[in-house]
Scaffold this motif. Structure first.
Motif, PDB file in Angstrom:
ATOM      1  N   ARG A 212      -3.588  -8.956   4.473  1.00  0.00           N
ATOM      2  CA  ARG A 212      -2.404  -8.989   3.626  1.00  0.00           C
ATOM      3  C   ARG A 212      -2.331  -7.807   2.663  1.00  0.00           C
ATOM      4  O   ARG A 212      -1.263  -7.345   2.317  1.00  0.00           O
ATOM      5  CB  ARG A 212      -2.379 -10.296   2.832  1.00  0.00           C
ATOM      6  CG  ARG A 212      -1.168 -10.394   1.912  1.00  0.00           C
ATOM      7  CD  ARG A 212      -0.978 -11.762   1.321  1.00  0.00           C
ATOM      8  NE  ARG A 212       0.130 -11.782   0.392  1.00  0.00           N
ATOM      9  CZ  ARG A 212       0.523 -12.848  -0.288  1.00  0.00           C
ATOM     10  NH1 ARG A 212      -0.113 -13.991  -0.117  1.00  0.00           N
ATOM     11  NH2 ARG A 212       1.543 -12.788  -1.112  1.00  0.00           N
ATOM     12  N   TYR A 213      -3.453  -7.289   2.266  1.00  0.00           N
ATOM     13  CA  TYR A 213      -3.480  -6.251   1.252  1.00  0.00           C
ATOM     14  C   TYR A 213      -4.046  -4.949   1.800  1.00  0.00           C
ATOM     15  O   TYR A 213      -4.621  -4.905   2.880  1.00  0.00           O
ATOM     16  CB  TYR A 213      -4.307  -6.710   0.049  1.00  0.00           C
ATOM     17  CG  TYR A 213      -3.784  -7.988  -0.566  1.00  0.00           C
ATOM     18  CD1 TYR A 213      -2.613  -7.997  -1.298  1.00  0.00           C
ATOM     19  CD2 TYR A 213      -4.447  -9.198  -0.383  1.00  0.00           C
ATOM     20  CE1 TYR A 213      -2.118  -9.171  -1.856  1.00  0.00           C
ATOM     21  CE2 TYR A 213      -3.971 -10.370  -0.924  1.00  0.00           C
ATOM     22  CZ  TYR A 213      -2.797 -10.354  -1.661  1.00  0.00           C
ATOM     23  OH  TYR A 213      -2.322 -11.511  -2.200  1.00  0.00           O
ATOM     24  N   GLY A 214      -3.904  -3.908   1.016  1.00  0.00           N
ATOM     25  CA  GLY A 214      -4.419  -2.607   1.408  1.00  0.00           C
ATOM     26  C   GLY A 214      -3.404  -1.739   2.107  1.00  0.00           C
ATOM     27  O   GLY A 214      -3.752  -0.712   2.686  1.00  0.00           O
ATOM     28  N   TYR A 215      -2.131  -2.099   2.066  1.00  0.00           N
ATOM     29  CA  TYR A 215      -1.093  -1.291   2.685  1.00  0.00           C
ATOM     30  C   TYR A 215      -0.968   0.024   1.914  1.00  0.00           C
ATOM     31  O   TYR A 215      -0.635   0.037   0.733  1.00  0.00           O
ATOM     32  CB  TYR A 215       0.223  -2.050   2.689  1.00  0.00           C
ATOM     33  CG  TYR A 215       1.397  -1.259   3.212  1.00  0.00           C
ATOM     34  CD1 TYR A 215       1.539  -1.021   4.571  1.00  0.00           C
ATOM     35  CD2 TYR A 215       2.357  -0.758   2.347  1.00  0.00           C
ATOM     36  CE1 TYR A 215       2.613  -0.298   5.056  1.00  0.00           C
ATOM     37  CE2 TYR A 215       3.437  -0.040   2.825  1.00  0.00           C
ATOM     38  CZ  TYR A 215       3.551   0.191   4.173  1.00  0.00           C
ATOM     39  OH  TYR A 215       4.624   0.909   4.653  1.00  0.00           O
ATOM     40  N   VAL A 216      -1.249   1.147   2.565  1.00  0.00           N
ATOM     41  CA  VAL A 216      -1.181   2.467   1.947  1.00  0.00           C
ATOM     42  C   VAL A 216      -0.092   3.269   2.651  1.00  0.00           C
ATOM     43  O   VAL A 216      -0.044   3.332   3.886  1.00  0.00           O
ATOM     44  CB  VAL A 216      -2.532   3.201   2.044  1.00  0.00           C
ATOM     45  CG1 VAL A 216      -2.421   4.606   1.447  1.00  0.00           C
ATOM     46  CG2 VAL A 216      -3.620   2.415   1.330  1.00  0.00           C
ATOM     47  N   SER A 217       0.783   3.893   1.877  1.00  0.00           N
ATOM     48  CA  SER A 217       1.878   4.657   2.472  1.00  0.00           C
ATOM     49  C   SER A 217       2.426   5.630   1.436  1.00  0.00           C
ATOM     50  O   SER A 217       1.997   5.653   0.283  1.00  0.00           O
ATOM     51  CB  SER A 217       3.001   3.729   2.945  1.00  0.00           C
ATOM     52  OG  SER A 217       3.665   3.168   1.826  1.00  0.00           O
ATOM     53  N   TYR A 218       3.388   6.422   1.884  1.00  0.00           N
ATOM     54  CA  TYR A 218       4.122   7.260   0.947  1.00  0.00           C
ATOM     55  C   TYR A 218       5.084   6.393   0.149  1.00  0.00           C
ATOM     56  O   TYR A 218       5.537   5.343   0.616  1.00  0.00           O
ATOM     57  CB  TYR A 218       4.892   8.342   1.694  1.00  0.00           C
ATOM     58  CG  TYR A 218       3.995   9.290   2.464  1.00  0.00           C
ATOM     59  CD1 TYR A 218       3.259  10.273   1.807  1.00  0.00           C
ATOM     60  CD2 TYR A 218       3.866   9.187   3.847  1.00  0.00           C
ATOM     61  CE1 TYR A 218       2.425  11.127   2.512  1.00  0.00           C
ATOM     62  CE2 TYR A 218       3.039  10.041   4.559  1.00  0.00           C
ATOM     63  CZ  TYR A 218       2.318  11.006   3.877  1.00  0.00           C
ATOM     64  OH  TYR A 218       1.485  11.842   4.577  1.00  0.00           O
TER      65      TYR A 218
END
Length: 280
Positions: A212-218
């Motif tokens: 669910r967590y740790g989504y990394v993006s611009y």
């Protein structure tokens, strides 16, 4: 009912349509990797070359085909410049006015006393266009493109969550935090597209569920240009969704690391940014 189809004209029309489609595909930045500047110049050079051929072919069936190809190259090139350069409303108006005057002047030349260009002269024009095009492509390839530099923070701090109504089973809620910046720099004089490399990431060292967590993006809420001129650079924020306990009363600190892949564990809450190796 019998249909009388002019086969020659029909085939010419299909050929012109396919050629214009090729021009449009050429400017989609899917092939060749050329700069915006060189692509625009090549289209206008194609306009000149086909116009010379059309003039030499006056009073022949292929005159109209070459003229249509010339016009198609110009119109695609004009649209490409308007789309890829920040010309503004005044620039668009000026481009349309100048283009209108150009085609009216060309039409006047073909009115009643059409100019017939000698084949030797037309061939010289086409040869000059080919030589200039090859030189431009060579300079473009040797000049380099856009480089991308990723700089991550050493750590980030997240305040206690303001919304505590919808935690997950472990009692965590998501917070978005800026973890770094990508700087895109055009190292040559020609204008180029900005194609940010892919990145992703994860959060380790906590009890929150990994899926669910740790989504990394611009940070796509930031408005950055799709192209940059020679010598220019832009900076784009990199953000991550991190878990924060709904029971937290103090700011939570996360270390930020850049790695090739996400580790299975860490000694402290850590945001790991992973990339595809395209960064400088």
């Amino acid at each position: 009912m019998k249909l009388d189809v002019d086969s020659e004209r029909f085939l010419y029309t299909i050929g012109v349509v396919l050629a214009v489609a090729a021009f449009l595909y050429f400017v989609q930045d899917l092939v060749f990797g050329l700069s915006i500047t060189v692509k625009a110049v090549l289209l206008f050079l194609a306009f000149v070359a086909f116009l010379a051929v059309a003039t030499a072919l006056e009073r022949t069936p292929l005159h109209g085909v070459a003229l249509a190809l010339s016009s198609g190259a110009y119109l695609v090139g004009l649209g490409y410049v308007v789309l890829r350069y920040d010309v503004g409303e005044a620039g668009i108006f000026l481009g349309l006015v100048v283009s209108s005057a150009l085609f009216i002047a060309l039409g006047r030349l073909y009115d009643r006393r059409a100019p017939v260009l000698p084949w030797r002269t037309a061939g010289a024009v086409v040869l000059a266009v080919v030589l200039v095009s090859v030189a431009l492509v060579a300079v473009d390839a040797a000049g380099g493109g856009v480089t991308y530099d990723l700089q991550t923070n050493d750590s980030v701090s997240v305040d206690p969550p303001a919304d505590r109504d919808y935690p997950d089973e472990q009692g965590y809620t998501a917070a978005e935090v800026r973890v770094g910046t990508v700087t895109a720099t055009n190292e040559f004089v020609f204008r180029r597209l900005v194609a940010l490399p892919e990145l992703s990431g994860c959060v380790v060292g906590i009890d929150a569920p990994d899926d669910r967590y740790g989504y990394v993006s611009y940070d796509y809420s930031t408005d950055w240009p799709s192209a940059i001129g020679g010598g220019d650079s832009i900076s784009v924020p990199v953000v991550a969704d991190v878990p924060v306990s709904v029971n937290a009363t103090e700011p939570v600190s996360f270390a930020v690391e850049r790695r090739a892949s996400c580790p299975e564990r860490a000694d402290r809450p850590t945001v790991v940014v992973t990339t595809d190796g395209a960064f400088a």
